[in-house]
Design a protein around this motif. Structure first.
Motif, PDB file in Angstrom:
ATOM      1  N   ASP A  45       7.796 -12.575  -8.470  1.00  0.00           N
ATOM      2  CA  ASP A  45       8.367 -13.039  -9.825  1.00  0.00           C
ATOM      3  C   ASP A  45       8.288 -12.071 -10.909  1.00  0.00           C
ATOM      4  OD1 ASP A  45       8.639 -16.160  -9.491  1.00  0.00           O
ATOM      5  OD2 ASP A  45       6.789 -15.714  -8.310  1.00  0.00           O
ATOM      6  N   ALA A  46       7.518 -10.838 -10.610  1.00  0.00           N
ATOM      7  CA  ALA A  46       7.197  -9.877 -11.558  1.00  0.00           C
ATOM      8  C   ALA A  46       6.801  -8.807 -10.618  1.00  0.00           C
ATOM      9  CB  ALA A  46       6.412 -10.241 -12.709  1.00  0.00           C
ATOM     10  N   ALA A  47       6.744  -7.402 -11.007  1.00  0.00           N
ATOM     11  CA  ALA A  47       6.309  -6.415 -10.135  1.00  0.00           C
ATOM     12  C   ALA A  47       5.334  -5.334 -11.014  1.00  0.00           C
ATOM     13  CB  ALA A  47       7.456  -5.674  -9.335  1.00  0.00           C
ATOM     14  N   PHE A  48       4.636  -4.702 -10.552  1.00  0.00           N
ATOM     15  CA  PHE A  48       4.108  -3.756 -11.139  1.00  0.00           C
ATOM     16  C   PHE A  48       4.161  -2.351  -9.962  1.00  0.00           C
ATOM     17  CE2 PHE A  48       0.193  -0.984 -10.814  1.00  0.00           C
ATOM     18  CZ  PHE A  48       0.433  -0.259 -12.119  1.00  0.00           C
ATOM     19  N   ALA A  49       4.297  -1.342 -10.333  1.00  0.00           N
ATOM     20  CA  ALA A  49       4.538  -0.079  -9.409  1.00  0.00           C
ATOM     21  C   ALA A  49       3.918   1.167 -10.027  1.00  0.00           C
ATOM     22  CB  ALA A  49       6.009   0.323  -9.110  1.00  0.00           C
ATOM     23  N   ALA A  50       2.783   1.743  -9.179  1.00  0.00           N
ATOM     24  CA  ALA A  50       2.166   3.057  -9.385  1.00  0.00           C
ATOM     25  C   ALA A  50       2.798   4.033  -8.608  1.00  0.00           C
ATOM     26  CB  ALA A  50       0.676   2.776  -9.359  1.00  0.00           C
ATOM     27  N   HIS A  51       3.195   5.113  -9.605  1.00  0.00           N
ATOM     28  CA  HIS A  51       3.861   6.345  -8.964  1.00  0.00           C
ATOM     29  C   HIS A  51       5.045   6.102  -7.610  1.00  0.00           C
ATOM     30  CE1 HIS A  51       0.187   5.753  -6.907  1.00  0.00           C
ATOM     31  NE2 HIS A  51      -0.591   6.177  -8.105  1.00  0.00           N
ATOM     32  N   PRO A  52       5.740   5.034  -8.058  1.00  0.00           N
ATOM     33  CA  PRO A  52       6.831   4.740  -6.715  1.00  0.00           C
ATOM     34  C   PRO A  52       7.188   6.049  -6.191  1.00  0.00           C
ATOM     35  CG  PRO A  52       7.650   4.015  -8.652  1.00  0.00           C
ATOM     36  CD  PRO A  52       6.424   4.552  -8.946  1.00  0.00           C
ATOM     37  N   SER A  53       7.554   6.044  -4.771  1.00  0.00           N
ATOM     38  CA  SER A  53       8.271   7.194  -4.261  1.00  0.00           C
ATOM     39  C   SER A  53       9.509   6.422  -3.517  1.00  0.00           C
ATOM     40  CB  SER A  53       7.278   7.978  -3.221  1.00  0.00           C
ATOM     41  OG  SER A  53       6.452   7.364  -2.482  1.00  0.00           O
ATOM     42  N   THR A  66       0.839  -1.253  -0.031  1.00  0.00           N
ATOM     43  CA  THR A  66       0.044   0.068  -0.075  1.00  0.00           C
ATOM     44  C   THR A  66       0.863   1.184  -0.044  1.00  0.00           C
ATOM     45  OG1 THR A  66       0.019   0.073   2.424  1.00  0.00           O
ATOM     46  CG2 THR A  66      -1.795  -1.087   1.535  1.00  0.00           C
ATOM     47  N   ASP A  67       0.062   2.491  -0.142  1.00  0.00           N
ATOM     48  CA  ASP A  67       0.782   3.731  -0.035  1.00  0.00           C
ATOM     49  C   ASP A  67       0.833   3.782   1.534  1.00  0.00           C
ATOM     50  OD1 ASP A  67      -1.949   4.098   0.744  1.00  0.00           O
ATOM     51  OD2 ASP A  67      -2.382   4.926  -1.025  1.00  0.00           O
ATOM     52  N   VAL A  68       1.208   5.215   1.990  1.00  0.00           N
ATOM     53  CA  VAL A  68       1.278   5.559   3.397  1.00  0.00           C
ATOM     54  C   VAL A  68      -0.034   5.288   4.407  1.00  0.00           C
ATOM     55  CG1 VAL A  68       3.451   6.849   3.288  1.00  0.00           C
ATOM     56  CG2 VAL A  68       1.029   8.010   2.870  1.00  0.00           C
ATOM     57  N   PHE A  69      -1.337   5.335   3.438  1.00  0.00           N
ATOM     58  CA  PHE A  69      -2.506   5.246   4.409  1.00  0.00           C
ATOM     59  C   PHE A  69      -2.765   3.782   4.540  1.00  0.00           C
ATOM     60  CE2 PHE A  69      -2.475   8.855   1.150  1.00  0.00           C
ATOM     61  CZ  PHE A  69      -2.261   9.640   2.016  1.00  0.00           C
ATOM     62  N   GLY A  70      -2.039   3.153   4.221  1.00  0.00           N
ATOM     63  CA  GLY A  70      -2.220   1.478   4.791  1.00  0.00           C
ATOM     64  C   GLY A  70      -3.454   0.507   4.427  1.00  0.00           C
ATOM     65  N   ILE A  71      -3.442  -0.315   4.989  1.00  0.00           N
ATOM     66  CA  ILE A  71      -4.688  -1.553   4.620  1.00  0.00           C
ATOM     67  C   ILE A  71      -6.206  -0.961   5.295  1.00  0.00           C
ATOM     68  CG2 ILE A  71      -3.263  -3.449   4.119  1.00  0.00           C
ATOM     69  CD1 ILE A  71      -4.167  -4.519   7.005  1.00  0.00           C
ATOM     70  N   ASN A  72      -6.050   0.099   6.086  1.00  0.00           N
ATOM     71  CA  ASN A  72      -7.578   0.596   6.638  1.00  0.00           C
ATOM     72  C   ASN A  72      -7.945   1.367   5.585  1.00  0.00           C
ATOM     73  OD1 ASN A  72      -7.221  -0.959   8.812  1.00  0.00           O
ATOM     74  ND2 ASN A  72      -6.388   0.645  10.046  1.00  0.00           N
ATOM     75  N   LEU A  73      -7.248   2.041   4.554  1.00  0.00           N
ATOM     76  CA  LEU A  73      -7.816   2.756   3.644  1.00  0.00           C
ATOM     77  C   LEU A  73      -8.728   2.082   2.716  1.00  0.00           C
ATOM     78  CD1 LEU A  73      -7.736   5.906   2.480  1.00  0.00           C
ATOM     79  CD2 LEU A  73      -6.192   4.946   0.743  1.00  0.00           C
ATOM     80  N   THR A  74     -10.061   2.455   2.725  1.00  0.00           N
ATOM     81  CA  THR A  74     -10.933   1.514   1.940  1.00  0.00           C
ATOM     82  C   THR A  74     -10.473   1.445   0.448  1.00  0.00           C
ATOM     83  OG1 THR A  74     -12.687   2.527   3.319  1.00  0.00           O
ATOM     84  CG2 THR A  74     -13.589   1.670   1.187  1.00  0.00           C
ATOM     85  N   GLN A  75     -10.040   2.559  -0.121  1.00  0.00           N
ATOM     86  CA  GLN A  75      -9.636   2.322  -1.687  1.00  0.00           C
ATOM     87  C   GLN A  75      -8.613   1.402  -1.827  1.00  0.00           C
ATOM     88  OE1 GLN A  75      -9.541   6.314  -0.695  1.00  0.00           O
ATOM     89  NE2 GLN A  75     -10.130   7.099  -2.696  1.00  0.00           N
ATOM     90  N   ASN A  76      -7.621   1.215  -0.844  1.00  0.00           N
ATOM     91  CA  ASN A  76      -6.365   0.143  -0.660  1.00  0.00           C
ATOM     92  C   ASN A  76      -7.399  -1.101  -0.735  1.00  0.00           C
ATOM     93  OD1 ASN A  76      -3.977   1.157  -1.255  1.00  0.00           O
ATOM     94  ND2 ASN A  76      -3.939   2.084   0.702  1.00  0.00           N
ATOM     95  N   ARG A  77      -8.311  -1.251   0.123  1.00  0.00           N
ATOM     96  CA  ARG A  77      -8.765  -2.689   0.233  1.00  0.00           C
ATOM     97  C   ARG A  77      -9.769  -2.964  -1.160  1.00  0.00           C
ATOM     98  NH1 ARG A  77     -10.662  -4.196   6.159  1.00  0.00           N
ATOM     99  NH2 ARG A  77      -8.868  -3.576   7.213  1.00  0.00           N
ATOM    100  N   HIS A 132       0.030  12.213  -8.502  1.00  0.00           N
ATOM    101  CA  HIS A 132       0.574  11.202  -7.720  1.00  0.00           C
ATOM    102  C   HIS A 132      -0.542  10.547  -6.795  1.00  0.00           C
ATOM    103  CE1 HIS A 132       3.593   9.440  -5.167  1.00  0.00           C
ATOM    104  NE2 HIS A 132       2.799   9.643  -4.014  1.00  0.00           N
ATOM    105  N   GLY A 133      -0.784   9.219  -6.858  1.00  0.00           N
ATOM    106  CA  GLY A 133      -1.514   8.577  -6.129  1.00  0.00           C
ATOM    107  C   GLY A 133      -2.721   8.052  -6.691  1.00  0.00           C
ATOM    108  N   PHE A 134      -2.784   8.306  -8.119  1.00  0.00           N
ATOM    109  CA  PHE A 134      -3.896   8.022  -8.886  1.00  0.00           C
ATOM    110  C   PHE A 134      -4.388   6.558  -8.933  1.00  0.00           C
ATOM    111  CE2 PHE A 134      -2.629   5.951 -12.945  1.00  0.00           C
ATOM    112  CZ  PHE A 134      -1.501   6.154 -13.131  1.00  0.00           C
ATOM    113  N   GLY A 135      -3.388   5.789  -8.688  1.00  0.00           N
ATOM    114  CA  GLY A 135      -3.520   4.429  -9.046  1.00  0.00           C
ATOM    115  C   GLY A 135      -4.484   4.037  -8.115  1.00  0.00           C
ATOM    116  N   VAL A 136      -4.504   4.482  -6.603  1.00  0.00           N
ATOM    117  CA  VAL A 136      -5.514   4.263  -5.568  1.00  0.00           C
ATOM    118  C   VAL A 136      -6.517   5.115  -5.412  1.00  0.00           C
ATOM    119  CG1 VAL A 136      -5.582   3.603  -3.353  1.00  0.00           C
ATOM    120  CG2 VAL A 136      -3.489   2.912  -4.560  1.00  0.00           C
TER     121      VAL A 136
END
Ligand code: NDP
Length: 615
Positions: free
Chosen positions: A521-529, A420-431, A583-587
């Motif tokens: 085995d493979a990775a995808f990163a949206a707007h990594p910081s 996740t981003d810094v808002f963690g797994i409690n952020l509904t959009q992450n879930r 920044h952050g649009f992926g979530v």
């Protein structure tokens, strides 16, 4: 003999689930029985499409098995299953290597399914979909007109003849015989489970609603009917016995629960037919003159050949299934095809020549699907209904080794590690986004990277210092938390590969977790910081990046630099830039803005496709 108790809820594995026949069987299982259905498809996209067609039924679990020739391919999907319906087998119209494309997958698929039955003690019965192709002699002079085929007959084509067959259809027919013979041999090596083999004729009937959207996607058998349209003359009938897809689905259910069917082979045919009769039926139905004229007239009412027949009396005696007439089967199919054609071409049904390729070139078994593939206009590759932007998350939380994990999706061979981003797994959009990966067919696990105290939504909140926060949550603190999630996934039965997806803060760790020995085995990163050059150079697997147009963490120069470093790794890579995004649009995109919504959804599909291709 072992069979299922029809009164009890059992777990049924269905391979080839997304095919024409598979969809009918699943529909019937879900609508008419209480059984739990475990379906096998080849890709996350097909999983998604299957779940959508069947209304995301909670009784349907989809497993992704990319390669049915792997010996253990079905062992995990068959776990705790009581019975198996095996349909997956190549039914193709073009091939440059008959052995590799047809013979090997059909035989090894049978070996793998029998091995899965052997490996899972719960399995009692295998219902194997063979074919009348495995029964009859396809040689031009192979069958006398008076021949009546029974369950005793076998297609006599040898493996070498099939491998060098002048037409693919002969190799397909032989592949069904080889595979069925292998299934009988393997089933007889033990006595815990038994087998029922069904040998349908050419299967006709409307596909399950929602499974195809153009006539170009028709399978081989219904393709015969469409192939009659726009012909000058009535095409030769290749295999003159037919089976209704509805009857076949019913017979499969009956075969699961009929004790005496165990160890038996059944010719499952509703009747014999000739293409002339099909043309006659359609021309005599309630179609207008224009449509009528699209069917060749031929010699109405007369068969062109004396035809051999198939004796389906044994199946009628043992199994329960309806016996519709040819007319009852073909006319609804004709209506369906005309509607499909009209829907896609934007023309009134029945009144016009199709805008899809003329069926005049698409005759009979063997030529339709290749032409369809070449002409396909639409494939269900990016169905946004899988993505939930709002609503209630559907996953669960579990604590493992002191780390809270958000777990969503069904068991799958390829799992997704969601960082996740810094808002963690409690952020509904992450879930919700993790749930979307779950719906796309991946078991998805998101560890709590902040031990319950993520950053506040307002980074400028008084008392919160983002610099201190990030310093506290560096790799020394974060890697051990992610390691727990990796360990969990590696210990989950069936999971063999991991795709890592990360957002902002988590994007950096997506890179870190495709370094050698880290588990991805493979990775995808949206707007990594905070991503470091050394972390890019250390990747040991393919990496895709989704970049925002406006991103102070990854301005254009840094984006170019990341792209260059990825290029030096020698690994497959992909950097996609989405206009109108921040920044952050992926979530956390503002999905009321069409550009941002498009960016978020496309980044999701970018990740899914990446994992599908590279994991
Ligand atoms: P479809 O082509 O619609 O479905 C075939 C299914 O098998 C699909 O799920 C397909 O997956 C899967 N499959 C094909 N090749 C492979 C492969 N190499 N590896 C893994 N999966 C594969 O055909 P039907 O539904 O008509 O046929 C289903 C079964 O019934 C087949 O075994 C066929 O031989 C048999 N049968 C069909 C008859 C007919 O007239 N339709 C008549 C008699 C028997 P994917 O979508 O990913 O390609």
């Amino acid at each position: 003999m072992p069979s299922l108790d029809p009164e009890r809820q059992s777990r049924i594995l269905v391979t080839g689930a997304n095919g024409f026949i598979g969809n009918h069987i699943i529909k019937l299982l879900l609508e008419k029985t209480q059984h739990q259905v475990h379906a096998v498809v080849r890709t996350p996209e097909k999983s998604l499409a299957l779940q959508k067609v069947h209304g995301h039924s909670p009784r349907l679990t989809v497993h992704i098995v990319p390669d049915i020739t792997a010996p253990d391919a079905f062992v995990q999907p068959a776990q705790l299953c009581h019975a198996i319906v095996h349909l997956a087998s190549p039914f193709i119209a073009s091939s440059s290597n008959i052995e590799e494309d047809l013979l090997i997958p059909s035989i090894r698929g049978v070996q793998a399914i029998c091995h899965a039955a052997d490996a899972n003690e719960t399995v009692k019965r295998l219902v194997y979909c063979s074919s009348f192709a495995a029964v009859f002699n396809p040689a031009p002079e192979g069958s006398s007109p008076s021949k009546v085929y029974t369950e005793e007959d076998w297609n006599p084509t040898t493996y070498d003849q099939a491998k060098n067959a002048p037409a693919l259809i002969y190799a397909y027919q032989a592949s069904k015989a080889f595979a069925e013979q292998e299934a009988w041999n393997l089933s007889k090596e033990q006595n815990r489970w038994d087998m029922v083999s069904l040998c349908p004729g050419v299967v006709f009937g409307p596909p399950v609603e929602g499974t195809i959207s153009t006539v170009t996607e028709l399978g081989q058998s219904n393709g015969i009917i469409w192939g009659l349209f726009d012909q000058e003359t009535v095409p030769e009938t290749k295999v003159p016995v037919w089976t209704s897809v509805a009857s076949l689905a019913e017979a499969n259910i009956s075969a699961l629960t009929t004790p005496d069917a165990g160890g038996e082979r059944f010719l499952l045919v509703n009747g014999s037919y000739e293409n002339q009769e099909l043309c006659d039926l359609i021309r005599a139905s309630n179609v207008n003159h224009t449509t009528k004229d699209r069917l060749p007239k031929g010699d109405p009412g007369h068969r062109t050949h004396e035809l051999w027949r198939a004796d389906g009396s044994k199946a009628a005696q043992y199994l329960s299934f309806s016996q519709p007439t040819l007319e009852e089967t073909i006319l609804p199919l004709k209506d369906y095809l005309l509607r499909l054609e009209a829907d896609k071409a934007g023309i009134p049904s029945q009144n016009s020549k199709s805008s899809v390729p003329s069926s005049a070139t698409l005759m009979g078994l063997g030529s339709f699907a290749s032409a369809c593939k070449a002409a396909a206009t639409k494939c269900p590759v990016a169905d946004v209904s899988v993505i939930a932007h709002e609503g209630t998350p559907v996953g669960r939380e579990e604590v493992h080794d002191g780390v809270n994990l958000y777990i969503t999706g069904n068991a799958s061979g390829t799992a997704v590690l969601y960082l996740t981003d810094v808002f963690g797994i409690n952020l509904t959009q992450n879930r919700l986004l993790a749930d979307s990966f779950g719906r796309a067919g991946f078991l998805t696990v998101a560890p709590d990277l902040f031990n319950g105290t993520p950053s506040p939504m307002d980074l400028n909140e008084p008392g919160f210092n983002i610099t201190d926060f990030l310093a506290k949550h560096g790799p020394e603190a974060t890697d051990p938390l992610i390691d727990v999630a990796v360990k969990y996934l590696k210990g989950t039965p069936g999971v063999s590969k991991i795709g890592v997806t990360g957002y902002c803060f988590g994007g950096r760790y997506a890179f870190r977790y495709v370094a050698a020995g880290k588990g991805g085995d493979a990775a995808f990163a949206a707007h990594p910081s905070l991503l470091e050059d050394a972390e890019i150079s250390a990747i040991a697997g393919p990496v895709a990046v989704a970049a925002a147009e406006t991103d102070s963490s990854m301005p254009p120069e840094r984006r170019h630099n990341i792209t260059a470093l990825l290029g030096q790794t020698g690994k497959p890579y992909n950097v996609a830039l989405y206009s109108g995004t921040e920044h952050g649009f992926g979530v956390r995109a503002n999905v009321s803005d069409p550009e941002q919504k498009y960016g978020k959804e496309s980044a999701f599909f970018q990740a899914v496709r990446w994992f599908e291709n590279w994991v």
